[in-house]
Design a protein around this motif. Structure first.
Motif, PDB file in Angstrom:
ATOM      1  N   ASN A 183       0.821  -1.215   0.000  1.00  0.00           N
ATOM      2  CA  ASN A 183       0.000   0.000   0.000  1.00  0.00           C
ATOM      3  C   ASN A 183       0.850   1.258   0.000  1.00  0.00           C
ATOM      4  N   CYS A 184       2.065   1.126   0.470  1.00  0.00           N
ATOM      5  CA  CYS A 184       2.984   2.254   0.558  1.00  0.00           C
ATOM      6  C   CYS A 184       4.401   1.698   0.561  1.00  0.00           C
ATOM      7  N   VAL A 185       5.342   2.447  -0.008  1.00  0.00           N
ATOM      8  CA  VAL A 185       6.736   2.010  -0.076  1.00  0.00           C
ATOM      9  C   VAL A 185       7.624   3.047   0.605  1.00  0.00           C
ATOM     10  N   ILE A 186       8.476   2.577   1.497  1.00  0.00           N
ATOM     11  CA  ILE A 186       9.511   3.435   2.086  1.00  0.00           C
ATOM     12  C   ILE A 186      10.821   3.103   1.390  1.00  0.00           C
ATOM     13  N   CYS A 187      11.433   4.112   0.796  1.00  0.00           N
ATOM     14  CA  CYS A 187      12.666   3.924   0.036  1.00  0.00           C
ATOM     15  C   CYS A 187      13.799   4.644   0.760  1.00  0.00           C
ATOM     16  N   VAL A 188      14.746   3.894   1.276  1.00  0.00           N
ATOM     17  CA  VAL A 188      15.832   4.442   2.090  1.00  0.00           C
ATOM     18  C   VAL A 188      17.144   4.352   1.306  1.00  0.00           C
ATOM     19  N   ALA A 189      17.776   5.500   1.058  1.00  0.00           N
ATOM     20  CA  ALA A 189      18.985   5.497   0.236  1.00  0.00           C
ATOM     21  C   ALA A 189      19.910   6.650   0.588  1.00  0.00           C
ATOM     22  N   GLY A 190      21.193   6.364   0.553  1.00  0.00           N
ATOM     23  CA  GLY A 190      22.212   7.390   0.736  1.00  0.00           C
ATOM     24  C   GLY A 190      22.911   7.661  -0.580  1.00  0.00           C
ATOM     25  N   MET A 191      24.217   7.964  -0.527  1.00  0.00           N
ATOM     26  CA  MET A 191      24.983   8.301  -1.731  1.00  0.00           C
ATOM     27  C   MET A 191      24.252   9.390  -2.522  1.00  0.00           C
ATOM     28  N   CYS A 206      12.132  13.495 -10.962  1.00  0.00           N
ATOM     29  CA  CYS A 206      11.148  13.690 -12.029  1.00  0.00           C
ATOM     30  C   CYS A 206      10.045  12.638 -11.959  1.00  0.00           C
ATOM     31  N   ALA A 207      10.233  11.617 -11.114  1.00  0.00           N
ATOM     32  CA  ALA A 207       9.210  10.584 -10.962  1.00  0.00           C
ATOM     33  C   ALA A 207       8.070  11.109 -10.096  1.00  0.00           C
ATOM     34  N   ASN A 208       6.877  10.628 -10.372  1.00  0.00           N
ATOM     35  CA  ASN A 208       5.698  11.079  -9.630  1.00  0.00           C
ATOM     36  C   ASN A 208       5.461  10.220  -8.383  1.00  0.00           C
ATOM     37  N   GLN A 226       0.011   5.858   8.312  1.00  0.00           N
ATOM     38  CA  GLN A 226      -1.202   6.614   7.996  1.00  0.00           C
ATOM     39  C   GLN A 226      -1.760   6.204   6.634  1.00  0.00           C
ATOM     40  N   ILE A 227      -0.895   6.122   5.641  1.00  0.00           N
ATOM     41  CA  ILE A 227      -1.323   5.731   4.296  1.00  0.00           C
ATOM     42  C   ILE A 227      -1.853   4.299   4.298  1.00  0.00           C
ATOM     43  N   ASN A 228      -1.145   3.409   4.975  1.00  0.00           N
ATOM     44  CA  ASN A 228      -1.546   2.007   5.042  1.00  0.00           C
ATOM     45  C   ASN A 228      -2.909   1.854   5.709  1.00  0.00           C
ATOM     46  N   ARG A 229      -3.148   2.626   6.769  1.00  0.00           N
ATOM     47  CA  ARG A 229      -4.442   2.564   7.449  1.00  0.00           C
ATOM     48  C   ARG A 229      -5.574   3.008   6.520  1.00  0.00           C
ATOM     49  N   LEU A 230      -5.339   4.042   5.751  1.00  0.00           N
ATOM     50  CA  LEU A 230      -6.354   4.502   4.808  1.00  0.00           C
ATOM     51  C   LEU A 230      -6.665   3.417   3.778  1.00  0.00           C
ATOM     52  N   ALA A 231      -5.609   2.766   3.299  1.00  0.00           N
ATOM     53  CA  ALA A 231      -5.801   1.703   2.310  1.00  0.00           C
ATOM     54  C   ALA A 231      -6.581   0.532   2.902  1.00  0.00           C
ATOM     55  N   VAL A 232      -6.246   0.159   4.141  1.00  0.00           N
ATOM     56  CA  VAL A 232      -6.947  -0.949   4.801  1.00  0.00           C
ATOM     57  C   VAL A 232      -8.418  -0.609   5.001  1.00  0.00           C
ATOM     58  N   ALA A 286      15.020   6.179  -5.230  1.00  0.00           N
ATOM     59  CA  ALA A 286      13.642   6.662  -5.134  1.00  0.00           C
ATOM     60  C   ALA A 286      13.067   6.997  -6.507  1.00  0.00           C
ATOM     61  N   SER A 287      13.850   7.633  -7.355  1.00  0.00           N
ATOM     62  CA  SER A 287      13.378   7.981  -8.699  1.00  0.00           C
ATOM     63  C   SER A 287      13.095   6.739  -9.529  1.00  0.00           C
ATOM     64  N   VAL A 288      13.988   5.764  -9.465  1.00  0.00           N
ATOM     65  CA  VAL A 288      13.789   4.524 -10.222  1.00  0.00           C
ATOM     66  C   VAL A 288      12.524   3.815  -9.740  1.00  0.00           C
ATOM     67  N   MET A 289      12.373   3.744  -8.421  1.00  0.00           N
ATOM     68  CA  MET A 289      11.207   3.069  -7.857  1.00  0.00           C
ATOM     69  C   MET A 289       9.918   3.807  -8.205  1.00  0.00           C
ATOM     70  N   GLY A 290      10.004   5.140  -8.301  1.00  0.00           N
ATOM     71  CA  GLY A 290       8.838   5.933  -8.652  1.00  0.00           C
ATOM     72  C   GLY A 290       8.281   5.605 -10.019  1.00  0.00           C
ATOM     73  N   GLY A 291       9.112   5.098 -10.886  1.00  0.00           N
ATOM     74  CA  GLY A 291       8.657   4.703 -12.218  1.00  0.00           C
ATOM     75  C   GLY A 291       8.161   3.282 -12.295  1.00  0.00           C
ATOM     76  N   LEU A 292       8.188   2.563 -11.178  1.00  0.00           N
ATOM     77  CA  LEU A 292       7.830   1.149 -11.185  1.00  0.00           C
ATOM     78  C   LEU A 292       6.569   0.814 -10.399  1.00  0.00           C
ATOM     79  N   VAL A 293       6.169   1.687  -9.449  1.00  0.00           N
ATOM     80  CA  VAL A 293       5.049   1.333  -8.580  1.00  0.00           C
ATOM     81  C   VAL A 293       3.942   2.381  -8.668  1.00  0.00           C
ATOM     82  N   SER A 294       2.725   1.961  -8.336  1.00  0.00           N
ATOM     83  CA  SER A 294       1.567   2.849  -8.455  1.00  0.00           C
ATOM     84  C   SER A 294       1.200   3.534  -7.150  1.00  0.00           C
ATOM     85  N   ASN A 295       1.625   2.984  -6.023  1.00  0.00           N
ATOM     86  CA  ASN A 295       1.249   3.544  -4.735  1.00  0.00           C
ATOM     87  C   ASN A 295       2.316   4.489  -4.188  1.00  0.00           C
TER      88      ASN A 295
END
Length: 231
Positions: free
Chosen positions: A146-154, A196-198, A217-223, A159-168
């Motif tokens: 229902n929601c994705v947390i993307c954790v990245a350094g460097m 540039c990803a949505n 919060q997002i997950n609760r709304l989805a449930v 996050a941008s790559v993942m933004g082009g792959l998932v709908s939530n």
């Protein structure tokens, strides 16, 4: 005017927060004196039946456990918790992903926050862009969340790559992992903000707790929405 908090002099325990927001107060352990920290945990457990804290040290765990034997500590995520006597029912699905293994401590702060608040979490670690086939192999599992947390350094490109792959929704967490020009997470923060990803929102550097809270919060709304639709 009625004030729904407990006055302790050095702290005001917000006993009304769960009613107002749906989430109990959480302790930020870093910087607190031993005496203050123990007193806060004891009062919260007395009133709420449990307590959850972030950025705790092993020393803080030892002193809290001495006062509250049920206390538990995760040294990776630095979570200090006195769990509720009855397990919290975990619902929905939140995917917590990291670019690298060095990002796991922040990811664990996010994951354990979400679990404490009742979210079901799937951990998908070390799927950064330097070996993007690793991410592609996990795309189907990530898309179910229902929601994705993307954790990245460097440079924070995941996050941008993942933004082009998932709908939530994606919550991007920049970490302070990286060499000199990463400026302790600033480079990842700027990359994520300028993506540039949505569908990407961004929390502060290393703020796993904030990401876990918003994801819940997002997950609760989805449930709730799914239950309403099913009925």
């Amino acid at each position: 005017m009625k004030h729904d908090y407990v006055e302790m002099g050095f702290a005001k325990i917000d006993t009304d927060r769960k009613r107002r927001t749906g989430f109990p107060e959480v302790v930020f352990c870093e910087g607190k004196t031993d005496e203050f920290l123990v007193s806060i945990y004891k009062k919260m457990v007395e009133d709420e039946g449990s307590a959850f804290g972030t950025r705790a040290t092993e020393h803080q765990y030892e002193i809290v456990k001495n006062a509250l034997p049920a206390a538990e500590y995760d040294k990776v995520g630095r979570i200090l918790m006195v769990p509720p006597k009855e397990p919290v029912e975990q619902e929905g699905l939140i995917a917590v992903c990291t670019a690298g293994t060095a990002d796991v401590p922040v990811a664990e702060e996010a994951a354990q926050t979400a679990e404490y608040f009742g979210g079901k979490v799937e951990r998908i670690y070390d799927v950064g862009v330097s070996g993007i086939h690793r991410l592609i192999s996990k795309t189907e599992a990530i898309q179910k969340a229902n929601c994705v947390i993307c954790v990245a350094g460097m440079e924070g490109a995941l996050a941008s790559v993942m933004g082009g792959l998932v709908s939530n929704p994606i919550i991007a967490v920049p970490t302070s992992v990286g060499y000199g020009a990463s400026f302790h997470g600033l480079s990842a923060l700027l990359t994520m903000i300028n993506s540039c990803a949505n569908g990407i929102s961004v929390v502060n550097i290393d703020n796993g707790y904030g990401a876990g809270y918003i994801a819940t919060q997002i997950n609760r709304l989805a449930v709730r929405g799914n239950k309403s639709y099913d009925s």
